[in-house]
Motif scaffolding. Structure first.
Motif, PDB file in Angstrom:
ATOM      1  N   LEU A 183       1.030  -1.488  -0.483  1.00 37.38           N
ATOM      2  CA  LEU A 183      -0.011  -0.017  -0.021  1.00 37.38           C
ATOM      3  C   LEU A 183       0.985   1.283  -0.105  1.00 37.38           C
ATOM      4  CD1 LEU A 183      -2.733  -0.635   2.740  1.00 37.38           C
ATOM      5  CD2 LEU A 183      -2.774  -0.693   0.710  1.00 37.38           C
ATOM      6  N   ALA A 184      -0.014   2.089  -0.984  1.00 41.61           N
ATOM      7  CA  ALA A 184       1.004   3.798  -0.470  1.00 41.61           C
ATOM      8  C   ALA A 184       0.024   4.535  -0.973  1.00 41.61           C
ATOM      9  CB  ALA A 184       1.745   3.388  -1.847  1.00 41.61           C
ATOM     10  N   VAL A 185       0.268   6.014   0.177  1.00 40.86           N
ATOM     11  CA  VAL A 185      -0.839   6.719  -0.453  1.00 40.86           C
ATOM     12  C   VAL A 185      -0.393   7.922  -0.683  1.00 40.86           C
ATOM     13  CG1 VAL A 185      -0.969   7.744   2.541  1.00 40.86           C
ATOM     14  CG2 VAL A 185      -3.065   7.930   0.736  1.00 40.86           C
ATOM     15  N   GLU A 186      -1.466   8.742  -1.814  1.00 42.74           N
ATOM     16  CA  GLU A 186      -1.411   9.795  -2.254  1.00 42.74           C
ATOM     17  C   GLU A 186      -2.230  10.844  -0.800  1.00 42.74           C
ATOM     18  OE1 GLU A 186      -1.582  12.964  -6.377  1.00 42.74           O
ATOM     19  OE2 GLU A 186      -2.152  11.154  -5.988  1.00 42.74           O
ATOM     20  N   PRO A 187      -1.544  11.860  -0.344  1.00 42.54           N
ATOM     21  CA  PRO A 187      -1.988  11.959   1.353  1.00 42.54           C
ATOM     22  C   PRO A 187      -3.490  13.132   0.225  1.00 42.54           C
ATOM     23  CG  PRO A 187      -0.215  12.240   1.022  1.00 42.54           C
ATOM     24  CD  PRO A 187      -0.217  12.186   0.193  1.00 42.54           C
ATOM     25  N   GLY A 188      -5.232  12.536   0.892  1.00 41.95           N
ATOM     26  CA  GLY A 188      -5.879  13.684   0.670  1.00 41.95           C
ATOM     27  C   GLY A 188      -6.734  13.651  -0.604  1.00 41.95           C
ATOM     28  N   SER A 189      -6.063  12.615  -1.532  1.00 34.98           N
ATOM     29  CA  SER A 189      -6.505  11.727  -3.152  1.00 34.98           C
ATOM     30  C   SER A 189      -6.352  10.658  -2.750  1.00 34.98           C
ATOM     31  CB  SER A 189      -5.578  12.166  -4.085  1.00 34.98           C
ATOM     32  OG  SER A 189      -5.790  12.470  -5.235  1.00 34.98           O
ATOM     33  N   ARG A 190      -5.693   9.939  -3.631  1.00 35.83           N
ATOM     34  CA  ARG A 190      -5.637   7.565  -4.087  1.00 35.83           C
ATOM     35  C   ARG A 190      -4.505   7.497  -2.815  1.00 35.83           C
ATOM     36  NH1 ARG A 190      -3.385   8.848  -9.744  1.00 35.83           N
ATOM     37  NH2 ARG A 190      -2.146  10.544  -8.994  1.00 35.83           N
ATOM     38  N   LEU A 191      -5.171   6.054  -2.710  1.00 37.42           N
ATOM     39  CA  LEU A 191      -4.585   4.806  -1.954  1.00 37.42           C
ATOM     40  C   LEU A 191      -4.473   3.980  -2.805  1.00 37.42           C
ATOM     41  CD1 LEU A 191      -4.330   4.050   0.864  1.00 37.42           C
ATOM     42  CD2 LEU A 191      -6.004   1.883   0.396  1.00 37.42           C
ATOM     43  N   PHE A 192      -2.944   3.737  -2.985  1.00 34.98           N
ATOM     44  CA  PHE A 192      -2.411   2.516  -4.315  1.00 34.98           C
ATOM     45  C   PHE A 192      -2.250   1.426  -3.394  1.00 34.98           C
ATOM     46  CE2 PHE A 192      -0.561   6.992  -4.805  1.00 34.98           C
ATOM     47  CZ  PHE A 192      -1.185   7.346  -5.965  1.00 34.98           C
ATOM     48  N   ALA A 193      -2.766   0.375  -4.608  1.00 37.18           N
ATOM     49  CA  ALA A 193      -2.164  -1.467  -3.724  1.00 37.18           C
ATOM     50  C   ALA A 193      -1.527  -2.108  -4.952  1.00 37.18           C
ATOM     51  CB  ALA A 193      -3.386  -1.856  -3.675  1.00 37.18           C
TER      52      ALA A 193
END
Length: 661
Positions: A595-605
């Motif tokens: 997992l990784a996150v673009e704060p306030g926008s998208r969560l990547f998996a």
């Protein structure tokens, strides 16, 4: 062949076929390869229908990318467990095919994942009835229960097996059926999926180099494609007069076709006359400085060999200083001229004394510094950054400025490791990658320069590293090594174990809790294979359970106060509030691994099977496919890190790649 040709064409083709290459006959007045011609498949006039193609003289389905013809059917070798990566490559029981490689991370029906293995808990003595429930010594697992005997089954190697159907113990213990065969009524039966039994082994006649087109028809220094040997393969081999020969050693074709040698052919050169073979190399002892007058009789450095004797003079570029020939361009004792020595800390480069600082460092104030990252010499000697600024890529950068990795030379390969697990970044934009180093499950951590992409091995651990997180408060890199918490300095100093109180449970994903998050700002938040999310206090690193699920958890990630968890076996992304309330946020069509996150926008998996990358909108939970980031090995992406403009992806057995967004 002749009888088949006569019957199919309805006329005398024996005469017409003379002059055609081997395996070809005359159809409609032209030499035709009936093994691969769609209009004359197997015999003249036999036409393959729509959606079919001629393969080895038979009309078979015409496969479309990415599928491959295996036997009589089209399969996707990226995911087919019976043809994983290539036709006939069958994955072991309990394994799945992911991106053309067998993997045990996903378990088929009837098996359960225990740690990193898929096991049958009905018969496995180490996991009897449930994971890690071991039977006592001398006991066996039979139908989920530890027993003293095997009942109507047979004991083989300490386990109870059904010798009527078990391919490894067919009919009796140790009688293993050939690859691709099945065990029926205690007998090894024929081959499955279009394979053919040759010499006791099930093979694909379309691609087997030992059984190409037919059993025991081997290709010599050639490849088998669609049942036909073709082309010369291997370094140094070429086709000469219709035969594959080694141009490096063949005396009739030495270095090139039809180039005979009256002596020995060594590395493609003819060794004859007065030449000698020294250590596998053809040399002229009259002029060779390494073999002057005979093998291994070397002249002193810089002296020539003439007529088999070393001359008392120097080769061009060398000068006689004191009592030897020296290279004035590189000798630190005679740099540019005899007797001119370089001082301490300098070396001789092109006849001039220069600092000995390794690239890319420079000599500044009698010290070697990296001007890409040194705040006192940022970009050049003496160029100091203002207080509070850092030096990144040779430029002074204000605190909090994001890292720019868009210019790195992706992919960045990491040699020696077999399983990349996670990635992190520090305040100076240095990347860190944790991985499994070898088959003995030892671990290793690499640092990657954020400006150049240069990778350095900085730390070793007794067990593989599955999660990584850099903690700014103390400037240390923390990780999970199977069932224990570890720490190491960013330069690899002081690697140490902090806690192992969760023995037997794999610690997978790891992150640092954001400021003001309760119940623990700045604490380590870790996902366990047992379904728990645990919190470690960095001062007293004893774990406490935050939430519990019934899933195999593979990673954790924060977006502000909100925590997201990857549930590998349920295909779900779970959402957890600071108070510990768990809910399903999104469902993916695959097993989420990182997992990784673009704060306030998208969560990547990232998904290990089949290697896809997905984005999940944090407001709507809408799932969208971003693509695949697969390096040459085709192994699964396991860890993610978002930085502005680029999603960094680490991949098993390979290294670091990127998806630019």
């Amino acid at each position: 062949m002749l009888g088949l040709t006569l019957g199919a064409c309805g006329r005398d083709t024996i005469r017409d076929s003379f002059g055609c290459p081997e395996h070809q006959v005359v159809c409609d007045g032209a030499c035709t390869d009936v093994s691969a011609n769609d209009a004359h498949c197997g015999a003249c006039g036999t036409v393959c229908g729509g959606g079919e193609a001629c393969r080895v003289g038979r009309c078979r389905p015409a496969c479309e990318e990415p599928e491959t013809l295996c036997g009589d059917g089209c399969v996707d070798t990226r995911s087919d467990a019976d043809h994983c990566g290539r036709c006939g490559n069958e994955c072991a029981p309990g394994a799945r095919c992911r991106q053309g490689a067998c993997s045990a991370m996903g378990c088929p029906t009837g098996l359960q994942r225990c740690g990193d293995a898929c096991v049958d808990t009905t018969t496995d003595a180490d996991h009897c009835g449930e994971c890690f429930a071991e039977c006592d010594a001398g006991m066996r697992c039979d139908n989920n229960t530890c027993r003293g005997g095997c009942g109507d089954r047979t004991e083989c190697g300490g386990r109870c097996v059904d010798t009527e159907t078990n391919r490894n113990h067919c009919g009796e213990c140790g009688n293993r059926c050939g690859s691709g065969q099945v065990c029926e009524a205690g007998e090894c039966a024929g081959c499955r999926n279009g394979l053919t039994l040759c010499a006791g082994e099930c093979v694909d006649l379309l691609s087997s180099p030992d059984h190409c087109g037919a059993c025991n028809t081997a290709c010599t220094n050639a490849v088998c494609a669609q049942g036909v040997c073709g082309g010369c393969q291997g370094e140094g081999f070429a086709e000469c007069d219709g035969e594959c020969v080694d141009l490096r050693t063949d005396p009739l074709h030495c270095g090139a076709c039809d180039t005979p040698c009256d002596g020995s052919c060594i590395a493609g050169a003819c060794c004859s006359g007065m030449a000698l073979v020294c250590d596998g190399e053809c040399v002229d002892p009259s002029t060779s400085v390494d073999h002057c007058g005979g093998c291994f009789s070397a002249c002193p450095p810089g002296m020539p060999c003439s007529d088999g004797a070393c001359l008392d003079e120097c080769l061009p570029g060398f000068a006689f200083c004191v009592d030897a020939c020296v290279d004035l361009g590189s000798d630190p004792a005679h740099c540019g001229s005899c007797g001119l020595a370089c001082g301490a800390g300098y070396q001789c480069v092109a006849g001039a004394c220069d600092s000995v600082c390794p690239s890319p460092e420079q000599l500044c104030e009698n010290a070697c510094v990296d001007v890409r990252s040194d705040p006192e010499h940022c970009g050049a000697c003496g160029e100091a950054c203002e207080q509070g600024f850092t030096c990144r890529a040779g430029a002074c950068t204000a605190p909090g400025d994001p890292c720019d990795f868009t210019g790195l030379p992706f992919p960045i390969l990491l040699t020696g490791g077999i399983s990349v697990a996670d990635i992190s970044v520090d305040d100076d934009c240095t990347l860190y990658v944790g991985m499994q180093d070898s088959d003995d499950f030892s671990g290793v951590v690499y640092s990657i320069d954020g400006s150049t992409g240069a990778a350095t091995r900085i730390a070793d651990f007794p067990e593989r590293v599955r999660g990584l997180a850099y903690r700014s408060q103390d400037g240390l890199l923390y990780g999970t090594s199977l069932d224990r918490l570890v720490a190491v300095g960013p330069d690899g100093s002081d690697p140490r174990q902090l806690d192992d109180s969760v023995a037997g449970q794999f610690l997978n994903g790891m992150t640092i809790a954001p400021p003001n998050w309760q119940p623990g700002a700045g604490f380590f938040v870790v996902a366990q294979s047992s379904g728990h999310v645990v919190i470690y206090d960095p001062i007293v690193p004893t774990p406490s359970t935050f939430v519990s699920t019934q899933s195999f958890l593979s990673d954790v990630e924060f977006d502000g106060q909100q925590l997201y968890i990857a549930s590998y076996d349920t295909f779900e992304i779970l959402q957890v509030t600071p108070s510990g309330v768990v809910s399903t946020f999104a469902t993916l069509p695959c097993n989420p691994d990182g997992l990784a996150v673009e704060p306030g926008s998208r969560l990547f998996a990232s998904c290990g099977d089949p290697g896809d990358i997905y984005a999940i909108d944090l407001d709507t939970a809408e799932v969208s496919w971003l693509g695949q980031v697969s390096l040459s090995s085709g192994w699964a992406p396991t860890g993610l890190l978002w930085q502005p403009g680029v999603l960094l992806v680490v991949e098993e057995r390979v290294g670091l790649n990127a998806l630019f967004l």
